[in-house]
Design a protein around this motif. Structure first.
Motif, mmCIF file in Angstrom:
data_model
loop_
_atom_site.group_PDB
_atom_site.id
_atom_site.type_symbol
_atom_site.label_atom_id
_atom_site.label_comp_id
_atom_site.label_asym_id
_atom_site.label_seq_id
_atom_site.Cartn_x
_atom_site.Cartn_y
_atom_site.Cartn_z
ATOM 1 N N PHE A 101 -5.909 0.302 -2.436
ATOM 2 C CA PHE A 101 -6.429 -0.351 -1.228
ATOM 3 C C PHE A 101 -7.602 -1.278 -1.558
ATOM 4 N N ALA A 102 -8.570 -0.777 -2.321
ATOM 5 C CA ALA A 102 -9.763 -1.568 -2.629
ATOM 6 C C ALA A 102 -9.399 -2.834 -3.401
ATOM 7 N N LYS A 103 -8.486 -2.709 -4.344
ATOM 8 C CA LYS A 103 -8.094 -3.865 -5.153
ATOM 9 C C LYS A 103 -7.398 -4.915 -4.300
ATOM 10 N N ILE A 104 -6.481 -4.466 -3.436
ATOM 11 C CA ILE A 104 -5.762 -5.406 -2.571
ATOM 12 C C ILE A 104 -6.723 -6.067 -1.582
ATOM 13 N N LYS B 9 -14.698 -7.487 2.021
ATOM 14 C CA LYS B 9 -13.698 -7.598 0.957
ATOM 15 C C LYS B 9 -14.251 -7.242 -0.421
ATOM 16 N N ASP B 10 -15.506 -7.651 -0.687
ATOM 17 C CA ASP B 10 -16.085 -7.365 -1.998
ATOM 18 C C ASP B 10 -16.365 -5.881 -2.188
ATOM 19 N N LEU C 233 0.832 -1.204 0.000
ATOM 20 C CA LEU C 233 0.000 0.000 0.000
ATOM 21 C C LEU C 233 0.864 1.249 0.000
ATOM 22 N N LYS C 234 1.956 1.229 0.741
ATOM 23 C CA LYS C 234 2.850 2.390 0.810
ATOM 24 C C LYS C 234 3.569 2.622 -0.519
ATOM 25 N N LYS C 235 3.662 1.578 -1.321
ATOM 26 C CA LYS C 235 4.267 1.710 -2.648
ATOM 27 C C LYS C 235 3.277 2.255 -3.672
#
Length: 278
Positions: free
Chosen positions: A162-165, A176-177, A156-158
């Motif tokens: 967020f939503a995709k991960i 999650k969905d 995430l820091k890279k």
């Protein structure tokens, strides 16, 4: 005994029931020539409540008809036996009358009290006294181990989405969905470890790995706000219940205060009256 009391009570309903036009109220049974109509079934279903409602439609209809048939037969037998002339019947009838009178009177008083103006007044007063509680909106990604959580945080820091991960790696089936979105919540709606971590974050900030009973979380705070007060329509039923109970209680207290009430022990001796409340 309860069944007999119900039968007796329903017999009174049958006796005083208002006739309904036959076209809209078909005959469903006859007992020694006495007609039982659909309206009688409807009244019986209301009388029996949840017990009848749990039955399948056909079984419920047969049960209600049997109930009405028994009511008519037992009532006729009781009349032939002059049961209505007994002291036991007269006492129970008087008690039943008192109960119905009380229920109807309390309902009437409730309708008088629960005006739209009074409901809004109580609602407005309650809202004024309600403290503004803070709530936050956040997303999270739930994984099984601390190492996994650290890897998620690094991604995430890279610049990882967020939503995709969350959709790919989160173990939380409830979020999650939706990309880990938990929506708005207050502290008491989450487990302590999660809530504590989330509330410490600034808007847009990511948490370090947070351990809870469910696993390891990476949390992102999306927003903060004062929790909005519920609308009148959302709490109208609760407000009405409060207003009704308050009105009924005050009315009963007033009647008690105005009455001369004497109590006696099991030997018939007077019991000292309770001191009046100031």
């Amino acid at each position: 005994m309860k069944t007999l009391v119900r039968l007796a009570a329903f017999a009174v309903l049958l006796a005083v029931a208002t006739p309904v036009h036959a076209q809209n109220d078909p005959v469903v049974a006859k007992v020694n020539g006495k007609e039982v109509r659909q309206s009688d079934l409807n009244a019986a279903e209301d009388e029996l409540g949840a017990g009848a409602a749990q039955l399948p439609a056909d079984a419920r209809r047969d049960y209600l008809i049997s109930y009405l048939v028994d009511t008519i037969l037992i009532t006729k037998a009781a009349e032939d036996n002059k049961t209505a002339d007994t002291e036991e019947f007269k006492k129970k009838l008087a008690a039943a009358r008192n109960k119905v009178l009380m229920e109807v009177f309390l309902t009437q008083e409730a309708k008088k009290a629960a005006t739209d103006a009074e409901l809004h007044k109580v609602y407005d007063e309650a809202i004024k006294q309600t403290s503004s509680e803070e709530e936050v909106s956040a997303r999270h990604i739930l994984v099984e181990t601390e190492d996994e959580a650290k890897q998620v945080l690094a991604d995430l820091k890279k610049g990882g989405d967020f939503a995709k991960i969350a959709k790919e790696r989160s173990k939380d089936p409830g979020s999650k969905d939706n990309g880990g979105d938990l929506g708005f919540f207050t502290k008491d709606q989450m487990v302590p470890e999660f809530a504590e971590a989330a509330y410490k974050l600034d808007k847009g900030q990511l948490s370090e790995p947070v351990k809870s009973q469910f696993g390891w979380h990476i949390i992102r705070l999306d927003d903060r706000r004062k929790k909005p007060a519920p609308t009148f329509e959302q709490v109208k039923d609760q407000v009405e219940t409060f207003v009704v109970r308050k009105a009924q209680t005050e009315m009963i207290q007033k009647l008690r205060a105005e009455a001369k009430i004497e109590k006696f022990d099991k030997d018939g001796k007077p019991v000292a009256a309770e001191p009046a409340k100031k």
